[in-house]
Design a protein around this motif. Structure first.
Motif, PDB file in Angstrom:
ATOM      1  N   ILE A 535       0.869  -1.182   0.000  1.00 15.04           N
ATOM      2  CA  ILE A 535       0.000   0.000   0.000  1.00 15.04           C
ATOM      3  C   ILE A 535       0.903   1.228   0.000  1.00 15.04           C
ATOM      4  CG2 ILE A 535      -1.827   1.227   1.215  1.00 15.04           C
ATOM      5  CD1 ILE A 535      -2.468  -1.509   2.576  1.00 15.04           C
ATOM      6  N   ARG A 536       0.789   2.032  -1.026  1.00 13.94           N
ATOM      7  CA  ARG A 536       1.648   3.210  -1.168  1.00 13.94           C
ATOM      8  C   ARG A 536       0.792   4.460  -1.314  1.00 13.94           C
ATOM      9  NH1 ARG A 536       3.601   6.184  -5.399  1.00 13.94           N
ATOM     10  NH2 ARG A 536       5.654   7.193  -5.068  1.00 13.94           N
ATOM     11  N   VAL A 537       1.157   5.499  -0.575  1.00  8.86           N
ATOM     12  CA  VAL A 537       0.451   6.778  -0.669  1.00  8.86           C
ATOM     13  C   VAL A 537       0.959   7.505  -1.905  1.00  8.86           C
ATOM     14  CG1 VAL A 537      -0.007   8.992   0.444  1.00  8.86           C
ATOM     15  CG2 VAL A 537       0.159   6.911   1.822  1.00  8.86           C
ATOM     16  N   ALA A 538       0.091   7.682  -2.873  1.00  9.20           N
ATOM     17  CA  ALA A 538       0.484   8.281  -4.151  1.00  9.20           C
ATOM     18  C   ALA A 538       0.288   9.788  -4.172  1.00  9.20           C
ATOM     19  CB  ALA A 538      -0.310   7.646  -5.287  1.00  9.20           C
ATOM     20  N   GLU A 539      -0.684  10.285  -3.417  1.00 11.30           N
ATOM     21  CA  GLU A 539      -1.002  11.715  -3.467  1.00 11.30           C
ATOM     22  C   GLU A 539      -1.503  12.156  -2.101  1.00 11.30           C
ATOM     23  OE1 GLU A 539      -4.096  14.693  -5.851  1.00 11.30           O
ATOM     24  OE2 GLU A 539      -3.783  12.627  -6.552  1.00 11.30           O
ATOM     25  N   VAL A 540      -1.059  13.325  -1.666  1.00 13.95           N
ATOM     26  CA  VAL A 540      -1.472  13.849  -0.369  1.00 13.95           C
ATOM     27  C   VAL A 540      -1.914  15.300  -0.516  1.00 13.95           C
ATOM     28  CG1 VAL A 540       0.099  12.337   0.923  1.00 13.95           C
ATOM     29  CG2 VAL A 540       0.839  14.642   0.283  1.00 13.95           C
ATOM     30  N   ALA A 541      -2.661  15.764   0.477  1.00 13.23           N
ATOM     31  CA  ALA A 541      -3.033  17.178   0.598  1.00 13.23           C
ATOM     32  C   ALA A 541      -3.066  17.510   2.079  1.00 13.23           C
ATOM     33  CB  ALA A 541      -4.385  17.450  -0.047  1.00 13.23           C
ATOM     34  N   ASP A 542      -2.309  18.511   2.481  1.00 12.87           N
ATOM     35  CA  ASP A 542      -2.246  18.925   3.892  1.00 12.87           C
ATOM     36  C   ASP A 542      -1.848  17.769   4.803  1.00 12.87           C
ATOM     37  OD1 ASP A 542      -3.102  21.521   3.199  1.00 12.87           O
ATOM     38  OD2 ASP A 542      -5.206  20.876   3.270  1.00 12.87           O
ATOM     39  N   GLY A 543      -0.945  16.920   4.339  1.00 13.92           N
ATOM     40  CA  GLY A 543      -0.443  15.832   5.164  1.00 13.92           C
ATOM     41  C   GLY A 543      -1.378  14.651   5.281  1.00 13.92           C
ATOM     42  N   ARG A 544      -2.457  14.637   4.477  1.00 10.63           N
ATOM     43  CA  ARG A 544      -3.413  13.527   4.521  1.00 10.63           C
ATOM     44  C   ARG A 544      -3.528  12.898   3.134  1.00 10.63           C
ATOM     45  NH1 ARG A 544      -6.066  17.417   7.804  1.00 10.63           N
ATOM     46  NH2 ARG A 544      -7.331  18.113   6.019  1.00 10.63           N
ATOM     47  N   PRO A 545      -3.657  11.579   3.078  1.00  7.41           N
ATOM     48  CA  PRO A 545      -3.714  10.899   1.778  1.00  7.41           C
ATOM     49  C   PRO A 545      -4.959  11.287   0.985  1.00  7.41           C
ATOM     50  CG  PRO A 545      -3.269   9.336   3.556  1.00  7.41           C
ATOM     51  CD  PRO A 545      -3.661  10.628   4.196  1.00  7.41           C
ATOM     52  N   VAL A 546      -4.766  11.398  -0.313  1.00 11.30           N
ATOM     53  CA  VAL A 546      -5.870  11.612  -1.253  1.00 11.30           C
ATOM     54  C   VAL A 546      -6.062  10.372  -2.115  1.00 11.30           C
ATOM     55  CG1 VAL A 546      -6.678  12.976  -3.227  1.00 11.30           C
ATOM     56  CG2 VAL A 546      -5.528  14.106  -1.308  1.00 11.30           C
ATOM     57  N   ARG A 547      -4.929   9.744  -2.472  1.00 11.06           N
ATOM     58  CA  ARG A 547      -4.994   8.573  -3.351  1.00 11.06           C
ATOM     59  C   ARG A 547      -3.930   7.561  -2.954  1.00 11.06           C
ATOM     60  NH1 ARG A 547      -2.534   7.397  -8.189  1.00 11.06           N
ATOM     61  NH2 ARG A 547      -1.628   9.506  -8.273  1.00 11.06           N
ATOM     62  N   LEU A 548      -4.321   6.285  -2.991  1.00  8.90           N
ATOM     63  CA  LEU A 548      -3.420   5.181  -2.690  1.00  8.90           C
ATOM     64  C   LEU A 548      -3.171   4.359  -3.940  1.00  8.90           C
ATOM     65  CD1 LEU A 548      -5.169   3.765   0.533  1.00  8.90           C
ATOM     66  CD2 LEU A 548      -3.448   5.583   0.416  1.00  8.90           C
ATOM     67  N   GLU A 549      -1.993   3.753  -4.010  1.00  5.49           N
ATOM     68  CA  GLU A 549      -1.701   2.739  -5.012  1.00  5.49           C
ATOM     69  C   GLU A 549      -1.523   1.421  -4.280  1.00  5.49           C
ATOM     70  OE1 GLU A 549       1.724   4.132  -7.077  1.00  5.49           O
ATOM     71  OE2 GLU A 549       0.606   5.546  -8.334  1.00  5.49           O
ATOM     72  N   VAL A 550      -2.306   0.426  -4.656  1.00  2.00           N
ATOM     73  CA  VAL A 550      -2.334  -0.847  -3.931  1.00  2.00           C
ATOM     74  C   VAL A 550      -2.013  -1.981  -4.897  1.00  2.00           C
ATOM     75  CG1 VAL A 550      -3.713  -2.391  -2.488  1.00  2.00           C
ATOM     76  CG2 VAL A 550      -4.121   0.087  -2.420  1.00  2.00           C
ATOM     77  N   ASP A 551      -1.027  -2.817  -4.528  1.00  3.76           N
ATOM     78  CA  ASP A 551      -0.702  -4.022  -5.302  1.00  3.76           C
ATOM     79  C   ASP A 551      -0.921  -5.220  -4.386  1.00  3.76           C
ATOM     80  OD1 ASP A 551       0.512  -6.179  -6.667  1.00  3.76           O
ATOM     81  OD2 ASP A 551       1.789  -4.779  -7.782  1.00  3.76           O
ATOM     82  N   LEU A 552      -1.864  -6.080  -4.740  1.00  9.40           N
ATOM     83  CA  LEU A 552      -2.233  -7.198  -3.873  1.00  9.40           C
ATOM     84  C   LEU A 552      -1.316  -8.396  -4.035  1.00  9.40           C
ATOM     85  CD1 LEU A 552      -6.142  -7.105  -4.102  1.00  9.40           C
ATOM     86  CD2 LEU A 552      -4.585  -5.855  -2.589  1.00  9.40           C
ATOM     87  N   GLY A 553      -0.365  -8.346  -4.977  1.00  7.10           N
ATOM     88  CA  GLY A 553       0.581  -9.439  -5.115  1.00  7.10           C
ATOM     89  C   GLY A 553       0.021 -10.660  -5.809  1.00  7.10           C
ATOM     90  N   ALA A 554      -1.195 -10.591  -6.316  1.00  5.25           N
ATOM     91  CA  ALA A 554      -1.841 -11.669  -7.055  1.00  5.25           C
ATOM     92  C   ALA A 554      -2.938 -11.050  -7.896  1.00  5.25           C
ATOM     93  CB  ALA A 554      -2.422 -12.715  -6.090  1.00  5.25           C
ATOM     94  N   PRO A 555      -3.328 -11.688  -8.976  1.00  8.26           N
ATOM     95  CA  PRO A 555      -4.407 -11.120  -9.801  1.00  8.26           C
ATOM     96  C   PRO A 555      -5.653 -10.830  -8.979  1.00  8.26           C
ATOM     97  CG  PRO A 555      -3.362 -12.957 -10.933  1.00  8.26           C
ATOM     98  CD  PRO A 555      -2.789 -12.932  -9.541  1.00  8.26           C
ATOM     99  N   LEU A 556      -6.327  -9.753  -9.298  1.00  5.81           N
ATOM    100  CA  LEU A 556      -7.508  -9.355  -8.521  1.00  5.81           C
ATOM    101  C   LEU A 556      -8.597 -10.411  -8.565  1.00  5.81           C
ATOM    102  CD1 LEU A 556      -7.877  -5.538  -9.333  1.00  5.81           C
ATOM    103  CD2 LEU A 556      -6.393  -6.696  -7.695  1.00  5.81           C
ATOM    104  N   GLU A 557      -8.560 -11.289  -9.607  1.00  4.07           N
ATOM    105  CA  GLU A 557      -9.559 -12.356  -9.721  1.00  4.07           C
ATOM    106  C   GLU A 557      -9.173 -13.603  -8.927  1.00  4.07           C
ATOM    107  OE1 GLU A 557      -9.807  -9.539 -13.057  1.00  4.07           O
ATOM    108  OE2 GLU A 557      -8.151 -10.745 -12.228  1.00  4.07           O
ATOM    109  N   ASP A 558      -8.028 -13.582  -8.279  1.00  4.35           N
ATOM    110  CA  ASP A 558      -7.571 -14.751  -7.509  1.00  4.35           C
ATOM    111  C   ASP A 558      -8.647 -15.156  -6.496  1.00  4.35           C
ATOM    112  OD1 ASP A 558      -6.232 -16.170  -5.197  1.00  4.35           O
ATOM    113  OD2 ASP A 558      -4.498 -15.971  -6.534  1.00  4.35           O
ATOM    114  N   PRO A 559      -8.998 -16.456  -6.401  1.00  2.00           N
ATOM    115  CA  PRO A 559     -10.056 -16.882  -5.462  1.00  2.00           C
ATOM    116  C   PRO A 559      -9.681 -16.703  -3.999  1.00  2.00           C
ATOM    117  CG  PRO A 559      -8.984 -18.778  -6.492  1.00  2.00           C
ATOM    118  CD  PRO A 559      -8.514 -17.573  -7.230  1.00  2.00           C
ATOM    119  N   GLY A 560      -8.414 -16.461  -3.725  1.00  2.00           N
ATOM    120  CA  GLY A 560      -8.008 -16.222  -2.346  1.00  2.00           C
ATOM    121  C   GLY A 560      -8.069 -14.764  -1.935  1.00  2.00           C
ATOM    122  N   LEU A 561      -8.579 -13.919  -2.835  1.00  2.58           N
ATOM    123  CA  LEU A 561      -8.702 -12.489  -2.552  1.00  2.58           C
ATOM    124  C   LEU A 561     -10.168 -12.079  -2.568  1.00  2.58           C
ATOM    125  CD1 LEU A 561      -6.001 -10.905  -4.917  1.00  2.58           C
ATOM    126  CD2 LEU A 561      -5.826 -11.176  -2.453  1.00  2.58           C
TER     127      LEU A 561
END
Length: 595
Positions: A535-561
């Protein structure tokens, strides 16, 4: 000449069976809280006892939620249990060994049956009301004391202490303190020698129950400084100051509390005056009038958490000024015995307010201040309702004010008690339903990611319930956002997506800042590993996150997710969008109704 209605009211209050009737009324109001069953933090404490949460505290220290150990906290974040934005130095360690031990014993005896836990709480509450009644009868005339115990017993501010099992610590702190204060007053006024030792003993036992007992110490100090001086005892400030010296023993309590790791830091919910004195002063200026408004005119302090605070502050200040003016108008009719009692009970209540200002805001904090506020309200109602010796324009504002307070604390208060109980029952049942109906569809065990759910009953506590009831349904639980607003999830790769607020920032809500104080900003590029995801904070405003970049380490369709979001009153599965496409989650209220 027509009889004064206040005289009839006083005769009714003076009936020998009035106080027992108040206890029965308190019982009638408290019994419906049994239907709340288990609620919110109850499940967290159960998980601690079952060692289902990594680094669970021992049975005698269950309120050690976050120990303030950075490596421990980072490890807990990495395997879930804490939101990704949790400050590594977060500490919320409330040292309550007696309350922890009682909860552990209840779990061993009652197991999964909530009735037993609630009967213990109700018994403690009735004992506290009875002890408060004895205290009021000792220091006030009979009718005034009876009205004070009635106001105290039916206050809607007491629903959480009596009906929320995890909040039982407040009763365990308050009861021995009040009994100890009673014993000490008997020593001071009658020379009853055991009271010299039972007073400090009661305070000590109360402090083992929880920090609420500091409010009892406030009354002790106020009595020594402003209470009546028994015949034969020295008066004057030197003698009174000497009487307060035993209270210096509280320094030992604070030292032990800190040595045991107690306190709060790096959180916006709990403010520790010992470690953050300037923040505490600023917070006190906001929270004190809110709590005063709750105590004097029964405006629920809990509502100040999700709603704008300024109206609550204004109501509190206006209520304080109004009651002060009303008391001044009643003063010629107030007998010396009542004046003498209020000279220490009201300052004691004000000190008790200050001892509670560091806690997470809520009406439950008014239990100990109520011991001094209830007699004040009883005096202004009983004396304010009396007709003036000669009719005049000046008497009607006084009587109108007294009628208003009587309506609030005798008519509306029990309705608020029942309404708060009903609300808690509703939230508790919805929480259970949310946990059990979450669209996880195990097996196989899932890594669960909550994309957007602002209500803690939807984001935080379902994890604890599922861990207790169906631990094989998930292996990890990650909360990506608890912000109150519309979110957009955009797929950026086979295993990745961005998540952002539309027209706003994250980390602005009360339960978000519980894990990270507003004074601890997050910079762009801040990265956390959690549940096998990055989980990476990609964009902030006034020290607070606006947008995150998230990589789950497996395809989003993975049955374990599974990605969930709060929609249509449920935690519903989010179907992964196609690459480059987005899905939006419009905000809707959760079980509490405001988050």
């Amino acid at each position: 000449m027509k009889p004064d209605p206040s005289d009839r009211f006083a005769r009714w209050l003076s009936h020998p069976r009035f106080v027992p009737a108040v206890l029965l009324l308190a019982l009638a109001l408290a019994l419906p809280t049994v239907a709340i069953a288990f609620y919110a933090d109850d499940y967290i404490l159960f998980c601690y006892l079952a060692k289902l949460i990594p680094a669970s505290p021992p049975w005698y220290d269950l309120y050690n939620f976050f120990p303030g150990a950075p490596e421990e906290t980072r490890a807990a974040v990495s395997i879930s249990g804490l939101p990704w934005w949790t400050d590594p130095e977060l500490r919320i360690h409330l040292v309550r060994p007696l309350a922890s031990a009682v909860f552990t014993l209840e779990r061993a005896v009652f197991g999964d049956t909530p009735l037993g836990y609630h009967l213990v709480s109700i018994g403690l509450y009735l004992a506290l009301v009875a002890a408060a009644g004895r205290l009021f009868l000792r220091v006030l005339p009979g009718a005034t004391a009876a009205l004070a115990v009635l106001i105290f017993a039916i206050s809607g501010n007491h629903v959480h202490p009596v009906g929320w099992i995890a909040c039982q610590h407040m009763l365990l702190a308050a009861l021995p303190v009040v009994l100890g204060l009673l014993a000490y007053l008997r020593y001071r006024e009658e020379g009853w020698r055991p009271g010299l030792y039972l007073g400090p003993l009661g305070l000590g036992i109360g402090l083992l129950g929880g920090e609420a007992a500091l409010g009892g110490a406030a009354y002790w100090i106020a009595y020594q400084l402003a209470g009546p001086v028994p015949p034969g005892r020295a008066d004057g400030w030197r003698a009174r100051a000497a009487g307060v010296l035993p209270a210096l023993g509280l320094l030992g309590y604070f030292a032990a509390y800190k040595a045991f790791g107690g306190g709060a830091a790096h959180t916006g919910g709990y403010i520790d005056p010992l470690t953050s004195p300037l923040t505490f002063v600023a917070t006190a200026a906001e929270r004190l009038p809110i709590l005063i408004g709750g105590a004097l005119v029964a405006v629920p302090a809990d509502l100040s958490v999700p709603l704008p605070k300024l109206p609550f502050i204004a109501i509190g200040l206006a209520a304080a000024a109004g009651v002060a003016l009303l008391y001044r108008a009643c003063l010629p009719a107030v007998p010396e015995r009542e004046r003498a009692a209020l000279r220490w009970l009201v300052p004691g209540a004000l000190l008790a307010f200050f001892t509670s200002l560091g806690g997470f805001p809520g009406s439950r904090l008014l239990l100990m201040p109520g011991l001094g506020i209830a007699p004040l309200l009883a005096v202004v109602v009983l004396r304010g309702l009396r007709r003036a010796p000669s009719p005049g324009v000046a008497s009607w504002p006084r009587r109108a004010g007294a009628w208003f307070l009587a309506a609030v604390h005798l008519g509306i208060a029990p309705l608020l008690f029942l309404a708060a109980t009903s609300s808690s029952i509703d939230i508790a049942r919805k929480l259970e339903d949310i946990a059990r109906s979450a669209e996880i569809d195990a097996p196989p065990r899932k890594r669960v990611f909550i994309a957007a759910a602002s209500d803690p009953m939807a984001a935080m506590y379902p994890q604890a319930i599922r861990a207790l009831e169906s631990p094989d349904s998930f292996s990890c639980w990650s909360i990506l956002s608890m912000n109150k607003g519309t979110h957009r999830l955009t797929r950026t790769g086979p295993s990745s997506f961005s998540l952002g607020r539309i027209d706003g920032t994250m980390l602005t809500g009360a339960f978000e800042t519980l894990y990270r104080a507003p004074s601890s900003p997050i910079a762009a590029g801040y990265e956390v590993g959690q549940c096998g995801a990055t989980i990476r904070v990609a964009e902030v405003a006034d020290g607070r996150p606006v947008r995150l970049e998230v990589d789950l380490g497996a395809p989003l369709e993975d049955p374990g997710l599974v990605i969930l979001a709060w929609r249509d009153g449920r935690l519903r599965r989010v179907a992964p969008p196609a690459l480059g496409e987005a899905v939006e989650f419009a905000w809707s209220p959760g079980p509490i109704g405001f988050f």
